[in-house]
Motif scaffolding. Structure first.
Motif, PDB file in Angstrom:
ATOM      1  N   TRP A   1     -31.909  24.261  26.644  1.00  0.00           N
ATOM      2  CA  TRP A   1     -32.153  22.875  26.273  1.00  0.00           C
ATOM      3  C   TRP A   1     -30.860  22.115  25.974  1.00  0.00           C
ATOM      4  O   TRP A   1     -30.888  20.930  25.659  1.00  0.00           O
ATOM      5  N   ARG A   2     -29.728  22.794  26.081  1.00  0.00           N
ATOM      6  CA  ARG A   2     -28.446  22.148  25.831  1.00  0.00           C
ATOM      7  C   ARG A   2     -27.657  22.070  27.132  1.00  0.00           C
ATOM      8  O   ARG A   2     -27.684  22.995  27.947  1.00  0.00           O
ATOM      9  N   SER A   3     -26.935  20.995  27.317  1.00  0.00           N
ATOM     10  CA  SER A   3     -26.085  20.849  28.494  1.00  0.00           C
ATOM     11  C   SER A   3     -24.925  21.832  28.421  1.00  0.00           C
ATOM     12  O   SER A   3     -24.701  22.483  27.394  1.00  0.00           O
ATOM     13  N   ALA A   4     -24.165  21.915  29.526  1.00  0.00           N
ATOM     14  CA  ALA A   4     -23.037  22.841  29.566  1.00  0.00           C
ATOM     15  C   ALA A   4     -22.056  22.567  28.440  1.00  0.00           C
ATOM     16  O   ALA A   4     -21.639  23.477  27.719  1.00  0.00           O
ATOM     17  N   ILE A   5     -21.692  21.300  28.253  1.00  0.00           N
ATOM     18  CA  ILE A   5     -20.711  20.987  27.215  1.00  0.00           C
ATOM     19  C   ILE A   5     -21.280  21.244  25.827  1.00  0.00           C
ATOM     20  O   ILE A   5     -20.572  21.719  24.931  1.00  0.00           O
ATOM     21  N   ASP A   6     -22.572  20.996  25.643  1.00  0.00           N
ATOM     22  CA  ASP A   6     -23.179  21.265  24.337  1.00  0.00           C
ATOM     23  C   ASP A   6     -23.230  22.763  24.059  1.00  0.00           C
ATOM     24  O   ASP A   6     -23.100  23.192  22.907  1.00  0.00           O
TER      25      ASP A   6
ATOM     26  N   GLN B   1     -19.204  23.866  16.416  1.00  0.00           N
ATOM     27  CA  GLN B   1     -20.017  23.108  15.473  1.00  0.00           C
ATOM     28  C   GLN B   1     -20.486  23.989  14.318  1.00  0.00           C
ATOM     29  O   GLN B   1     -20.481  23.561  13.158  1.00  0.00           O
ATOM     30  N   TYR B   2     -20.879  25.228  14.632  1.00  0.00           N
ATOM     31  CA  TYR B   2     -21.277  26.156  13.572  1.00  0.00           C
ATOM     32  C   TYR B   2     -20.127  26.427  12.607  1.00  0.00           C
ATOM     33  O   TYR B   2     -20.346  26.713  11.433  1.00  0.00           O
TER      34      TYR B   2
ATOM     35  N   ASP C   1     -17.715  16.849  15.527  1.00  0.00           N
ATOM     36  CA  ASP C   1     -18.251  16.765  16.883  1.00  0.00           C
ATOM     37  C   ASP C   1     -17.234  16.242  17.898  1.00  0.00           C
ATOM     38  O   ASP C   1     -17.153  16.744  19.022  1.00  0.00           O
ATOM     39  N   ALA C   2     -16.461  15.227  17.508  1.00  0.00           N
ATOM     40  CA  ALA C   2     -15.496  14.653  18.459  1.00  0.00           C
ATOM     41  C   ALA C   2     -14.441  15.688  18.851  1.00  0.00           C
ATOM     42  O   ALA C   2     -14.093  15.814  20.035  1.00  0.00           O
ATOM     43  N   ASP C   3     -13.950  16.444  17.875  1.00  0.00           N
ATOM     44  CA  ASP C   3     -12.954  17.480  18.170  1.00  0.00           C
ATOM     45  C   ASP C   3     -13.569  18.611  18.988  1.00  0.00           C
ATOM     46  O   ASP C   3     -12.940  19.140  19.921  1.00  0.00           O
TER      47      ASP C   3
END
Length: 271
Positions: free
Chosen positions: A95-100, A107-108, A113-115
């Motif tokens: 359910w997440r894109s490649a970049i996500d 993120q964990y 998020d920007a970095d």
């Protein structure tokens, strides 16, 4: 500081049998395996001999029945936070894109998020997927999904990289491309790598050292070979070198009987 990034010292792993909980099965017995900082080590052995068990122990995902795990000289307790793990089966979130998918580990860890997105984009570019960040796993080929998984592992900049037959499901051409990409990325930072494979050619072509495990149960190392082929290497071209053929012959002499034992065991289980 220890010369070794990862040390598995006198490791044994015993489990209860699935078929009979009263019976115990020793998958790994009194095994010692060390990987130096910056060293690429491959482990080969018959199917079901306990290769992945050792990798899970090194990752801190499985507590051994006995023995000690050390990470850069420090005894490991819990998950190995200095290791990145690339699994045999895909661990991408559909359910997440490649970049996500590449961003999620950062993120964990609390990276803004920007970095995280900037780092993920850089790693997708390094593995040849610039412009594919918005694609979902089902929109990518098998080789492209493996590249995303590689970026997902390396974006965390682990000191130790654990790889469990990561390219076994790929066709031979894609597999060789991925192998060369891994070697190129590895040579840039020289992380410690523990690589599990069934493919002896792959092990020799990529590694500094190859460790051979016996057939199970109670698997243990029965051979260790230094791979003295010059680097950098192209995994297809290196196979034509006389020294490669010589090493293959030497290692196969040790491995062959264990593979036959493992095959016979698989036949007995299936009967």
């Amino acid at each position: 500081m220890s010369d070794y990034a990862l040390e598995l010292l006198s490791i044994s792993c015993t489990f209860h049998s699935k078929d009979d909980p009263g019976q115990r099965y020793t998958a790994v017995a009194d095994t010692t395996l060390r990987v130096r900082a910056g060293e690429f080590v491959s482990v080969v052995g018959p199917t079901g001999c306990g290769k992945s068990t050792l990798l899970n122990v090194g990752a801190g995902l499985l507590e051994p029945s006995s023995g000690t795990i050390k990470v850069f000289g420090q005894t490991l307790a819990g998950v190995n936070a200095r290791a990145g793990y690339m699994f045999q089966t895909e661990a991408l979130m559909p359910w997440r894109s490649a970049i996500d998918n590449v961003m999620v580990g950062l993120q964990y860890r609390g990276v803004p998020d920007a970095d995280a997105r900037e780092q993920a984009e850089a790693w997708l570019s390094r593995v040849g997927l610039s412009g594919f960040g918005d694609r979902y796993p089902h929109q990518l080929s098998g080789g492209m999904r493996k590249r995303v998984a590689l970026a997902q592992t390396l974006v965390l900049d682990p000191d130790i990289i654990l790889m469990d037959e990561p390219f076994s499901a790929l066709d031979i051409q894609t597999r060789q491309l991925m192998e060369n990409e891994v070697l190129e990325l590895w040579s840039a930072k020289k992380k410690a790598v523990l690589f599990i494979t069934h493919d002896l050619d792959e092990a020799i072509a990529m590694s500094d050292r190859v460790v051979v495990l016996s057939a199970g149960p109670a698997t243990h190392p029965i051979g260790e070979f230094a791979i003295d082929l010059a680097r950098p290497r192209d995994v297809a071209e290196v196979r034509t070198q006389p020294r490669f053929v010589e090493l293959h012959t030497q290692i196969w002499e040790v491995l062959r009987d264990e593979v036959l034992k493992g095959y016979a065991q698989q036949l007995r289980k299936a009967a």
